[in-house]
Scaffold this motif. Structure first.
Motif, PDB file in Angstrom:
ATOM      1  N   UNK A   2      11.166  45.626 -39.857  1.00  0.00           N
ATOM      2  CA  UNK A   2      11.872  46.649 -40.640  1.00  0.00           C
ATOM      3  C   UNK A   2      11.040  47.171 -41.809  1.00  0.00           C
ATOM      4  N   UNK A   3       9.964  46.458 -42.163  1.00  0.00           N
ATOM      5  CA  UNK A   3       9.150  46.875 -43.298  1.00  0.00           C
ATOM      6  C   UNK A   3       8.109  47.939 -42.932  1.00  0.00           C
ATOM      7  N   UNK A   4       7.965  48.225 -41.639  1.00  0.00           N
ATOM      8  CA  UNK A   4       6.942  49.171 -41.189  1.00  0.00           C
ATOM      9  C   UNK A   4       7.567  50.174 -40.219  1.00  0.00           C
ATOM     10  N   UNK A   5       7.276  51.438 -40.412  1.00  0.00           N
ATOM     11  CA  UNK A   5       7.711  52.471 -39.478  1.00  0.00           C
ATOM     12  C   UNK A   5       6.717  52.500 -38.331  1.00  0.00           C
ATOM     13  N   UNK A   6       6.984  51.696 -37.321  1.00  0.00           N
ATOM     14  CA  UNK A   6       6.036  51.545 -36.213  1.00  0.00           C
ATOM     15  C   UNK A   6       6.798  51.474 -34.897  1.00  0.00           C
ATOM     16  N   UNK A   7       6.083  51.790 -33.839  1.00  0.00           N
ATOM     17  CA  UNK A   7       6.672  51.709 -32.507  1.00  0.00           C
ATOM     18  C   UNK A   7       7.020  50.266 -32.172  1.00  0.00           C
ATOM     19  N   UNK A   8       8.144  50.085 -31.480  1.00  0.00           N
ATOM     20  CA  UNK A   8       8.544  48.753 -31.025  1.00  0.00           C
ATOM     21  C   UNK A   8       8.526  48.716 -29.500  1.00  0.00           C
ATOM     22  N   UNK A   9       7.782  47.750 -28.963  1.00  0.00           N
ATOM     23  CA  UNK A   9       7.738  47.521 -27.530  1.00  0.00           C
ATOM     24  C   UNK A   9       8.584  46.272 -27.268  1.00  0.00           C
ATOM     25  N   UNK A  10       9.668  46.436 -26.532  1.00  0.00           N
ATOM     26  CA  UNK A  10      10.639  45.360 -26.352  1.00  0.00           C
ATOM     27  C   UNK A  10      10.587  44.855 -24.918  1.00  0.00           C
ATOM     28  N   UNK A  11      10.216  43.593 -24.759  1.00  0.00           N
ATOM     29  CA  UNK A  11      10.180  42.951 -23.451  1.00  0.00           C
ATOM     30  C   UNK A  11      11.497  42.227 -23.195  1.00  0.00           C
ATOM     31  N   UNK A  12      12.048  42.426 -22.011  1.00  0.00           N
ATOM     32  CA  UNK A  12      13.266  41.724 -21.628  1.00  0.00           C
ATOM     33  C   UNK A  12      13.291  41.601 -20.118  1.00  0.00           C
ATOM     34  N   UNK A  13      13.454  40.368 -19.646  1.00  0.00           N
ATOM     35  CA  UNK A  13      13.487  40.121 -18.200  1.00  0.00           C
ATOM     36  C   UNK A  13      12.265  40.690 -17.494  1.00  0.00           C
ATOM     37  N   UNK A  14      11.110  40.596 -18.165  1.00  0.00           N
ATOM     38  CA  UNK A  14       9.854  41.004 -17.548  1.00  0.00           C
ATOM     39  C   UNK A  14       9.591  42.486 -17.550  1.00  0.00           C
ATOM     40  N   UNK A  15      10.463  43.267 -18.199  1.00  0.00           N
ATOM     41  CA  UNK A  15      10.269  44.708 -18.237  1.00  0.00           C
ATOM     42  C   UNK A  15      10.168  45.192 -19.676  1.00  0.00           C
ATOM     43  N   UNK A  16       9.580  46.364 -19.826  1.00  0.00           N
ATOM     44  CA  UNK A  16       9.232  46.848 -21.164  1.00  0.00           C
ATOM     45  C   UNK A  16       9.980  48.138 -21.476  1.00  0.00           C
ATOM     46  N   UNK A  17      10.594  48.155 -22.685  1.00  0.00           N
ATOM     47  CA  UNK A  17      11.194  49.376 -23.210  1.00  0.00           C
ATOM     48  C   UNK A  17      10.436  49.762 -24.470  1.00  0.00           C
ATOM     49  N   UNK A  18      10.313  51.068 -24.718  1.00  0.00           N
ATOM     50  CA  UNK A  18       9.560  51.574 -25.864  1.00  0.00           C
ATOM     51  C   UNK A  18      10.490  52.318 -26.810  1.00  0.00           C
ATOM     52  N   UNK A  19      10.351  52.033 -28.106  1.00  0.00           N
ATOM     53  CA  UNK A  19      11.137  52.713 -29.115  1.00  0.00           C
ATOM     54  C   UNK A  19      10.222  53.129 -30.256  1.00  0.00           C
TER      55      UNK A  19
END
Length: 219
Positions: A201-218
């Motif tokens: 939360x301290x950095x305005x940066x892209x988040x790559x979220x791994x779940x169940x072996x797959x990747x979502x990008x925010x």
């Protein structure tokens, strides 16, 4: 700088731990890699560092196909990447100063040319009084800070950090984050794997979220 196209990874005959992973890391970018324990964050970082080969798909690093590199090209590409491993990988027979300076020694630099830089970086991570100490006498948090200093000392083009603030207190975590931000501003792409939502939360940066072996990008 790095591109994944439909990458999959499995260990032995087990089900895939990573499936259809596609993303790219632009130059000078900053991103967090997060997700639940066991989601495959460390495996993904190992693929990024080319210490692990995918089961399928394509990985391109600095314009090179990582799967077809010969044994001479691979070490040269890895030198352009700084890595902070969870197990630190410090050399117990070397002092803290010598561990941090190792990437510079590998490049053939003389100690007179980097003594000040190493000392200043160790001061920044709070270890300026332990230059001549050896890793076995350090706490887990101190070893982590040495590993971070070693990864940063040669100003890599990409930094990969696996839970780099996991063993330090909140004030030191914020200080280390500022160091990563300054490194990014100087031109290094940064990928930090972390569970720490407060840190992200301290950095305005892209988040790559791994779940169940797959990747979502925010972001």
């Amino acid at each position: 700088m790095i591109r994944f196209d439909n990458v999959g990874l499995r260990y032995g005959l087990e089900p895939e731990v990573l499936s259809d992973i596609s993303f790219h890391i632009p130059a000078q970018s900053f991103q967090f890699l997060t997700g639940p324990s066991g989601a495959g964050k460390t495996s993904l970082l190992r693929l990024l560092f080319m210490s692990l080969r995918p089961t399928r798909g394509q990985i391109t690093v600095f314009g090179k196909d990582a799967l077809t590199l010969d044994r001479h090209e691979l070490p040269l590409l890895r030198r352009r990447i700084g890595v902070v491993f969870q197990d630190f990988r410090l050399l117990s027979h070397m002092t803290i100063f010598e561990n941090v300076a190792l990437p510079l020694r590998v490049r053939g630099k003389e100690v007179e040319n980097y003594r000040r830089d190493v000392s200043e970086l160790l001061d920044w991570v709070g270890l300026g009084d332990k230059l001549h100490a050896f890793p076995p006498v350090l706490s887990g948090g101190e070893k982590q800070r040495v590993a971070i200093a070693r990864a940063l000392i040669d100003q890599p083009e990409i930094l990969l950090a696996d839970e780099p603030t996991g063993n330090v207190d909140p004030p030191m975590a914020r200080r280390l984050l500022r160091l990563f931000i300054e490194l990014n501003r100087s031109g290094t792409a940064v990928v930090i794997a972390t569970h720490d939502l407060g840190l992200m939360d301290q950095v305005d940066a892209r988040r790559m979220i791994l779940s169940n072996g797959r990747l979502d990008m925010f972001g």
